[in-house]
Design a protein around this motif. Sequence first.
Motif, PDB file in Angstrom:
ATOM      1  N   ILE A 114      34.580 -36.479 -17.007  1.00 21.45           N
ATOM      2  CA  ILE A 114      34.814 -35.285 -15.753  1.00 21.45           C
ATOM      3  C   ILE A 114      34.476 -33.981 -16.653  1.00 21.45           C
ATOM      4  O   ILE A 114      34.371 -33.115 -15.837  1.00 21.45           O
ATOM      5  CB  ILE A 114      37.259 -35.530 -16.580  1.00 21.45           C
ATOM      6  N   SER A 115      34.192 -33.641 -17.746  1.00 22.84           N
ATOM      7  CA  SER A 115      33.849 -32.526 -17.963  1.00 22.84           C
ATOM      8  C   SER A 115      32.460 -31.750 -17.577  1.00 22.84           C
ATOM      9  O   SER A 115      32.784 -30.608 -17.053  1.00 22.84           O
ATOM     10  CB  SER A 115      33.835 -32.093 -19.336  1.00 22.84           C
ATOM     11  N   GLU A 117      30.902 -33.187 -14.854  1.00 15.96           N
ATOM     12  CA  GLU A 117      32.164 -33.185 -12.702  1.00 15.96           C
ATOM     13  C   GLU A 117      32.101 -32.056 -13.347  1.00 15.96           C
ATOM     14  O   GLU A 117      31.485 -30.828 -12.654  1.00 15.96           O
ATOM     15  CB  GLU A 117      32.420 -34.047 -12.663  1.00 15.96           C
ATOM     16  N   PHE A 118      33.230 -31.356 -13.729  1.00 18.81           N
ATOM     17  CA  PHE A 118      33.766 -30.002 -13.681  1.00 18.81           C
ATOM     18  C   PHE A 118      32.386 -29.228 -13.871  1.00 18.81           C
ATOM     19  O   PHE A 118      32.820 -27.653 -13.174  1.00 18.81           O
ATOM     20  CB  PHE A 118      35.061 -29.706 -14.984  1.00 18.81           C
ATOM     21  N   ASP A 121      30.695 -29.131 -10.388  1.00 14.57           N
ATOM     22  CA  ASP A 121      31.919 -28.649  -9.350  1.00 14.57           C
ATOM     23  C   ASP A 121      32.469 -27.678  -9.445  1.00 14.57           C
ATOM     24  O   ASP A 121      32.994 -27.874  -7.771  1.00 14.57           O
ATOM     25  CB  ASP A 121      32.173 -30.578  -8.770  1.00 14.57           C
ATOM     26  N   GLY A 122      33.466 -27.677 -10.599  1.00 17.47           N
ATOM     27  CA  GLY A 122      34.278 -26.736 -10.960  1.00 17.47           C
ATOM     28  C   GLY A 122      35.752 -27.418 -10.748  1.00 17.47           C
ATOM     29  O   GLY A 122      35.811 -28.512 -10.950  1.00 17.47           O
ATOM     30  N   TYR A 123      36.826 -26.716 -10.109  1.00 17.34           N
ATOM     31  CA  TYR A 123      37.919 -26.298  -9.597  1.00 17.34           C
ATOM     32  C   TYR A 123      39.025 -28.018  -8.684  1.00 17.34           C
ATOM     33  O   TYR A 123      39.720 -28.298  -8.982  1.00 17.34           O
ATOM     34  CB  TYR A 123      39.174 -25.563  -9.427  1.00 17.34           C
ATOM     35  N   ILE A 125      37.145 -30.744  -9.032  1.00 14.50           N
ATOM     36  CA  ILE A 125      37.541 -31.667  -9.710  1.00 14.50           C
ATOM     37  C   ILE A 125      39.163 -31.771 -10.908  1.00 14.50           C
ATOM     38  O   ILE A 125      39.529 -32.996 -10.636  1.00 14.50           O
ATOM     39  CB  ILE A 125      36.341 -31.636 -11.285  1.00 14.50           C
ATOM     40  N   ILE A 126      39.939 -30.672 -10.578  1.00 13.96           N
ATOM     41  CA  ILE A 126      41.213 -31.271 -11.259  1.00 13.96           C
ATOM     42  C   ILE A 126      41.562 -31.860  -9.953  1.00 13.96           C
ATOM     43  O   ILE A 126      42.751 -32.579 -10.263  1.00 13.96           O
ATOM     44  CB  ILE A 126      41.639 -29.859 -11.621  1.00 13.96           C
ATOM     45  N   TYR A 155      33.252 -22.404 -16.232  1.00  9.92           N
ATOM     46  CA  TYR A 155      33.050 -22.256 -14.964  1.00  9.92           C
ATOM     47  C   TYR A 155      32.518 -21.170 -14.328  1.00  9.92           C
ATOM     48  O   TYR A 155      33.905 -20.238 -13.948  1.00  9.92           O
ATOM     49  CB  TYR A 155      34.109 -23.432 -13.901  1.00  9.92           C
ATOM     50  N   CYS A 160      38.038 -23.283 -19.135  1.00  9.04           N
ATOM     51  CA  CYS A 160      39.812 -24.005 -18.260  1.00  9.04           C
ATOM     52  C   CYS A 160      39.789 -25.408 -19.085  1.00  9.04           C
ATOM     53  O   CYS A 160      38.577 -26.058 -19.650  1.00  9.04           O
ATOM     54  CB  CYS A 160      38.998 -24.194 -17.212  1.00  9.04           C
ATOM     55  N   VAL A 162      40.072 -28.621 -19.248  1.00  3.80           N
ATOM     56  CA  VAL A 162      40.069 -29.387 -18.010  1.00  3.80           C
ATOM     57  C   VAL A 162      41.230 -30.088 -17.830  1.00  3.80           C
ATOM     58  O   VAL A 162      41.931 -30.824 -17.014  1.00  3.80           O
ATOM     59  CB  VAL A 162      38.927 -30.187 -17.324  1.00  3.80           C
TER      60      VAL A 162
END
Length: 221
Positions: A114-115, A117-118, A121-123, A125-126, A155, A160, A162
């Motif tokens: 997930i980290s 991906e963040f 792709d940034g926010y 992903i949340i 990011y 962040c 995440v």
Amino acid sequence: MNHNPTEQNTSTQEQTKTIQSHYSYTEIIVWLEKKGVELYGNHFKILESDYPIIYKLIAYFLKDEATCFQYNINLNKGILLSGPVGCGKTSLMNLMKHLTATEHKFFVKPCRDISFEFIQDGYQIIHKYSKGKLYESEPKTICFDDLGTENNLKYYGNECNVMAEILLSRYDIFTAKKIQTHITTNLSASEIENVYGNRVRSRLREMINLIAFDKTILDKR
């Protein structure tokens, strides 16, 4: 420190033989071990010393209400499975997917992935791991694997946490829609608070049942 194996054995038996259930837990463990061999190879083995933990997981994922009541497990909440590195948390959660009824199916997602991906792709992903993708109508039950192995990430220069953001968002969908969250981690409760803040820790208390391996357990890898 030497443990007397006979003492440990009796305490394990005492913890497991008290279960009154219409399921045969010993047969389920045999079945799970076979499934584990299929998934992970011939070296996979379920140790008798882990039975007390595995009985709780079986009771929860089979939704065996009577046994969960004995174990003080709330079926409306998710599971936080904690224990030292190498004690088998991830493989156990992957096995539990095979016991779970269709409406309670979940998928296992490593927090490190997930980290990454963040970073890419940034926010959004949340949003993806909490409210669901923009084009999907419903959020899903997820097991966040190895909470604490991801790092705070930047990011576009903004730092962040995440997983903290995702867990806070999942608390909202837990209260609104009863969607559960499962977690595996080797962090203690106080370490979770240090990394993710006291808001996350207090939300987790409301969202999950804690099932913990003994800290002295040996690395099985």
